[in-house]
Design a protein around this motif. Structure first.
Motif, PDB file in Angstrom:
ATOM      1  N   VAL A 110      62.864  53.785  26.876  1.00  0.00           N
ATOM      2  CA  VAL A 110      62.626  53.804  28.323  1.00  0.00           C
ATOM      3  C   VAL A 110      63.953  53.772  29.072  1.00  0.00           C
ATOM      4  N   SER A 111      64.896  52.983  28.596  1.00  0.00           N
ATOM      5  CA  SER A 111      66.222  52.917  29.232  1.00  0.00           C
ATOM      6  C   SER A 111      66.872  54.291  29.248  1.00  0.00           C
ATOM      7  N   ARG A 112      66.799  55.001  28.123  1.00  0.00           N
ATOM      8  CA  ARG A 112      67.384  56.348  28.071  1.00  0.00           C
ATOM      9  C   ARG A 112      66.712  57.272  29.070  1.00  0.00           C
ATOM     10  N   LEU A 113      65.382  57.215  29.155  1.00  0.00           N
ATOM     11  CA  LEU A 113      64.673  58.065  30.114  1.00  0.00           C
ATOM     12  C   LEU A 113      65.051  57.726  31.559  1.00  0.00           C
ATOM     13  N   GLN A 114      65.372  56.464  31.784  1.00  0.00           N
ATOM     14  CA  GLN A 114      65.748  56.003  33.125  1.00  0.00           C
ATOM     15  C   GLN A 114      67.224  56.276  33.426  1.00  0.00           C
ATOM     16  N   GLY A 115      67.966  56.780  32.438  1.00  0.00           N
ATOM     17  CA  GLY A 115      69.393  57.021  32.631  1.00  0.00           C
ATOM     18  C   GLY A 115      70.227  55.752  32.608  1.00  0.00           C
ATOM     19  N   LEU A 116      69.707  54.732  31.956  1.00  0.00           N
ATOM     20  CA  LEU A 116      70.399  53.447  31.871  1.00  0.00           C
ATOM     21  C   LEU A 116      71.263  53.403  30.617  1.00  0.00           C
ATOM     22  N   PRO A 117      72.282  52.541  30.613  1.00  0.00           N
ATOM     23  CA  PRO A 117      73.071  52.376  29.388  1.00  0.00           C
ATOM     24  C   PRO A 117      72.188  51.797  28.278  1.00  0.00           C
ATOM     25  N   VAL A 118      72.429  52.283  27.063  1.00  0.00           N
ATOM     26  CA  VAL A 118      71.634  51.852  25.916  1.00  0.00           C
ATOM     27  C   VAL A 118      72.579  51.371  24.832  1.00  0.00           C
ATOM     28  N   GLU A 119      72.233  50.239  24.221  1.00  0.00           N
ATOM     29  CA  GLU A 119      73.046  49.725  23.121  1.00  0.00           C
ATOM     30  C   GLU A 119      73.040  50.739  21.992  1.00  0.00           C
ATOM     31  N   SER A 120      74.129  50.802  21.235  1.00  0.00           N
ATOM     32  CA  SER A 120      74.310  51.858  20.237  1.00  0.00           C
ATOM     33  C   SER A 120      73.189  51.920  19.203  1.00  0.00           C
ATOM     34  N   ASP A 121      72.637  50.780  18.805  1.00  0.00           N
ATOM     35  CA  ASP A 121      71.581  50.808  17.793  1.00  0.00           C
ATOM     36  C   ASP A 121      70.273  51.384  18.330  1.00  0.00           C
ATOM     37  N   LEU A 122      70.183  51.554  19.641  1.00  0.00           N
ATOM     38  CA  LEU A 122      68.982  52.114  20.256  1.00  0.00           C
ATOM     39  C   LEU A 122      69.200  53.516  20.805  1.00  0.00           C
ATOM     40  N   ALA A 123      70.399  54.028  20.662  1.00  0.00           N
ATOM     41  CA  ALA A 123      70.757  55.304  21.286  1.00  0.00           C
ATOM     42  C   ALA A 123      69.940  56.476  20.748  1.00  0.00           C
ATOM     43  N   THR A 124      69.412  56.349  19.542  1.00  0.00           N
ATOM     44  CA  THR A 124      68.667  57.459  18.961  1.00  0.00           C
ATOM     45  C   THR A 124      67.161  57.267  19.046  1.00  0.00           C
ATOM     46  N   ALA A 125      66.701  56.230  19.716  1.00  0.00           N
ATOM     47  CA  ALA A 125      65.260  56.008  19.839  1.00  0.00           C
ATOM     48  C   ALA A 125      64.614  57.195  20.544  1.00  0.00           C
ATOM     49  N   ASP A 126      63.593  57.768  19.902  1.00  0.00           N
ATOM     50  CA  ASP A 126      62.877  58.863  20.537  1.00  0.00           C
ATOM     51  C   ASP A 126      61.380  58.633  20.362  1.00  0.00           C
TER      52      ASP A 126
END
Length: 188
Positions: A165-181
């Motif tokens: 959700v953070s990625r979809l919102q354009g928010l910074p994401v911790e590296s371990d979550l950067a590939t969550a799809d």
């Protein structure tokens, strides 16, 4: 994390291990609550790292976990207007969170038992249920440890949702979550 088997053997009282596993299990559940707070924040456009943001403060002042889940669910309903594909991922997670919350209550509200050299807990104890062996089943230390592992796994799942959700919102994401799809969120 739950105790390794070699450390279990060193406990001095039969109930020491049970107390330890109950504490570990409740700690694991606390992680679920922390990660649900991060998901709620992300749904409102607040970075996961902003622990003192007012939206998180509002969420965290609510004592009832069921109300927190309802607040998150309503936030998801608003979020999926812009991201409809997320609805498919959220509902199974919500169902798992609600089932797990009931399992958490069994560990949090109990009496210690010792029966036939088995030490554990009796959730939601009443004398009638204890004597007649009715009601919820008794839990051994190993079963409580298994439950803790399940709660840690659930915490990871909620955290991945927060990252997505953070990625979809354009928010910074911790590296371990950067590939969550979405495909990862649908894995059970």
């Amino acid at each position: 994390m739950p105790l390794p088997d070699n450390e279990r053997a060193r406990m001095s009282s039969p109930h020491d291990l049970v107390y330890r596993e109950v504490g570990e299990c409740l700690h694991a559940w606390s992680q679920v609550e922390v990660d649900l707070s991060a998901l709620f924040a992300a749904l409102h456009g607040v970075p996961m790292q902003e622990a003192s943001h007012p939206i998180r403060q509002v969420f965290e002042v609510v004592q009832s976990f069921e109300t927190r889940v309802a607040m998150t669910n309503r936030s998801v309903e608003c979020f999926i207007d812009a991201h409809p594909a997320y609805a498919e991922a959220w509902q199974p997670l919500k169902n798992k969170i609600e089932r797990s919350a009931r399992r958490r209550h069994e560990v949090a509200h109990f009496v210690l038992i010792s029966r036939n050299a088995i030490h554990g807990i009796k959730p939601f104890f009443t004398f009638h249920n204890f004597r007649t062996k009715q009601g919820r089943g008794e839990l051994t230390a190993r079963q409580i440890a298994d439950r803790a592992r399940g709660f840690f796994d659930l915490s990871t799942r909620v955290r991945r949702h927060a990252g997505y959700v953070s990625r979809l919102q354009g928010l910074p994401v911790e590296s371990d979550l950067a590939t969550a799809d979405l495909a990862h969120l649908l894995e059970r």
